[in-house]
Design a protein around this motif. Sequence first.
Motif, PDB file in Angstrom:
ATOM      1  N   UNK A   1       0.820  -1.216   0.000  1.00  8.18           N
ATOM      2  CA  UNK A   1       0.000   0.000   0.000  1.00  8.18           C
ATOM      3  C   UNK A   1       0.852   1.263   0.000  1.00  8.18           C
ATOM      4  N   UNK A   2       1.943   1.274   0.753  1.00  2.71           N
ATOM      5  CA  UNK A   2       2.769   2.473   0.849  1.00  2.71           C
ATOM      6  C   UNK A   2       3.911   2.491  -0.165  1.00  2.71           C
ATOM      7  N   UNK A   3       3.956   1.476  -1.017  1.00  6.05           N
ATOM      8  CA  UNK A   3       4.913   1.480  -2.124  1.00  6.05           C
ATOM      9  C   UNK A   3       4.341   2.312  -3.268  1.00  6.05           C
ATOM     10  N   UNK A   4       5.055   2.349  -4.377  1.00  6.10           N
ATOM     11  CA  UNK A   4       4.587   3.089  -5.551  1.00  6.10           C
ATOM     12  C   UNK A   4       3.221   2.598  -6.010  1.00  6.10           C
ATOM     13  N   UNK A   5       2.933   1.316  -5.820  1.00  4.74           N
ATOM     14  CA  UNK A   5       1.677   0.744  -6.316  1.00  4.74           C
ATOM     15  C   UNK A   5       0.464   1.142  -5.481  1.00  4.74           C
ATOM     16  N   UNK A   6       0.699   1.840  -4.394  1.00  5.81           N
ATOM     17  CA  UNK A   6      -0.411   2.324  -3.585  1.00  5.81           C
ATOM     18  C   UNK A   6      -1.165   3.475  -4.218  1.00  5.81           C
ATOM     19  N   UNK A   7      -0.569   4.104  -5.253  1.00 10.51           N
ATOM     20  CA  UNK A   7      -1.233   5.192  -5.986  1.00 10.51           C
ATOM     21  C   UNK A   7      -1.083   4.942  -7.480  1.00 10.51           C
ATOM     22  N   UNK A   8      -1.852   3.982  -8.025  1.00  9.22           N
ATOM     23  CA  UNK A   8      -1.736   3.686  -9.457  1.00  9.22           C
ATOM     24  C   UNK A   8      -2.196   4.861 -10.309  1.00  9.22           C
ATOM     25  N   UNK A   9      -1.636   4.960 -11.495  1.00  8.03           N
ATOM     26  CA  UNK A   9      -1.984   6.027 -12.437  1.00  8.03           C
ATOM     27  C   UNK A   9      -3.231   5.592 -13.212  1.00  8.03           C
ATOM     28  N   UNK A  10      -4.380   5.766 -12.600  1.00  7.93           N
ATOM     29  CA  UNK A  10      -5.625   5.351 -13.223  1.00  7.93           C
ATOM     30  C   UNK A  10      -5.828   3.852 -13.110  1.00  7.93           C
ATOM     31  N   UNK A  11      -6.903   3.381 -13.750  1.00  4.34           N
ATOM     32  CA  UNK A  11      -7.250   1.972 -13.677  1.00  4.34           C
ATOM     33  C   UNK A  11      -6.651   1.146 -14.807  1.00  4.34           C
ATOM     34  N   UNK A  12      -6.285   1.805 -15.914  1.00  5.45           N
ATOM     35  CA  UNK A  12      -5.789   1.044 -17.063  1.00  5.45           C
ATOM     36  C   UNK A  12      -4.368   0.537 -16.856  1.00  5.45           C
ATOM     37  N   UNK A  13      -3.629   1.199 -15.965  1.00 11.76           N
ATOM     38  CA  UNK A  13      -2.205   0.893 -15.803  1.00 11.76           C
ATOM     39  C   UNK A  13      -1.921   0.145 -14.506  1.00 11.76           C
ATOM     40  N   UNK A  14      -2.852  -0.693 -14.093  1.00 18.62           N
ATOM     41  CA  UNK A  14      -2.619  -1.512 -12.902  1.00 18.62           C
ATOM     42  C   UNK A  14      -3.021  -2.951 -13.199  1.00 18.62           C
ATOM     43  N   UNK A  15      -2.406  -3.881 -12.481  1.00 20.16           N
ATOM     44  CA  UNK A  15      -2.761  -5.292 -12.580  1.00 20.16           C
ATOM     45  C   UNK A  15      -3.968  -5.586 -11.699  1.00 20.16           C
ATOM     46  N   UNK A  16      -4.582  -6.727 -11.921  1.00 17.91           N
ATOM     47  CA  UNK A  16      -5.668  -7.192 -11.071  1.00 17.91           C
ATOM     48  C   UNK A  16      -5.411  -8.613 -10.596  1.00 17.91           C
TER      49      UNK A  16
END
Length: 484
Positions: A179-194
């Motif tokens: 959560x507190x890493x870079x992935x805690x604030x993704x750049x929108x929904x298109x640029x994140x994994x699920x």
Amino acid sequence: MRQPPRLTTASGIPVADNQNSLTAGPRGPILLQDFHLIEKLQHFNRERIPERVVHAKGSGAYGTFTVTHDITQYTKAKLFDRIGKETDTFVRFSTVGGEKGSADTERDPRGFAVRFYTEEGNWDLAGNNTPMFFIKDPIKFPDFVHTQKRDPQTNMKSPTMMWDFWSRAPESLHQVTMLFSDRGTPDGYRHMDGFGSHTFSMISADGERVWVKWHFKTQQGIRNLTADQAVRIAGEDPDYAQRDLYQAIDRGDFPRWDVSIQVMTDVQRVEWEKRTGWNAFDLTKVWPHKDFPRLPVGVLELNLNPENYHAEVEQAAFSPANVVPGLGYSPDRMLQGRLFAYHDAQLYRVGTNHQHLPVNRPRCPFHHQQRDGAMTVDNGGAVANYDNVNAFGTDARGFGHGDPGWALEGVAGRYDPRGHDDDFTQAGNLFRLMTADAQDRLTTNIANAMRGVPQEIRERQLGHFAKADPRYGAEVARKLGVKG
């Protein structure tokens, strides 16, 4: 020139005047008999269904799932029965802890819920953008969410509540690190994994079960926001992620994800648990890819925006209990809790007949014996509403999942794994996987979030960081100004 449609009441009755209320004389009081006025005010007062307790703010889109690889050795589910087969989908992305009006860029996990409209009913894979979670037992979920919401006295977010909970629940450390890493604030929904996150299962045509984890790898590439960028965008465009998703689909730039699974047989599970000491069904853990590599399955594409946000996104009602023949559950404690909680939440939030709504309705023939209640759309016609195997209704014998079940062992009781489970190694592994600059951003984000938290809580949490990796704990302590 096309004439606009005639304004009517909800019952189709033409409206005589939509500008002036019915009064007793030019200046007299309004009359109760002005049904059009009353109907407008009544509906206006009820335009907001209760917002979700979690995942309140979301964005959604329709799309397709296309099979690219053969996994029929693992599952008899018909949506996977041939390469090239397409299944319609609906996906809802969301932030987790904030209210409906919160900013899309807040530091928070993101919901990643996928509905597959299969020929055997709806399959809902309701997951997150992280492969793990904060807790491993659903009895703690209401307490956890309360700490992420608002202080009952001040009605403000409380870092003290958050860190007090996390410091007393060391199993949360793995997810806190994410959560507190870079992935805690993704750049929108298109640029994140699920991720499906939980351990699920597949059942083959021969009745054999394997355990699986689901992965959605973005073809757009991972992209995250820095903490400063996320705060700035929250003020400039709180609907940033929703705008980005909608506009991308609108211009034909359809986002895609590669869908894959990790597979574990029960024999492998026993050996792996013995070797690692980890529970394969523990939601705070992941299955290392070197032990269980990802196997490609298909591609998810989003290519159609909803026409009505409330009807299609806000009223979308997911439940992980919705699985189709060939797919199944696992003993994952958190999953077991969600099998009840999600459907129950939709009954309260949307209504007892929420499955009648178009976004929730199966796109295959269906028949059940539920009748009546609010918002009944299709009440089953003349078919009997009771189990009438020998009369004129449907016969459920010989159909359904054919789930082979799994073996149970032990005495019923309340088992506390805390102090026995390893809650630190995987969190440390995640820290060590990061580059030096990513570690620096992680520890800075944590230190900033812990300022003002009481010393006792800080010390307890610093102890967890140090157990995961001594450098992890030392860096957070240094940035907090804590002497070693």
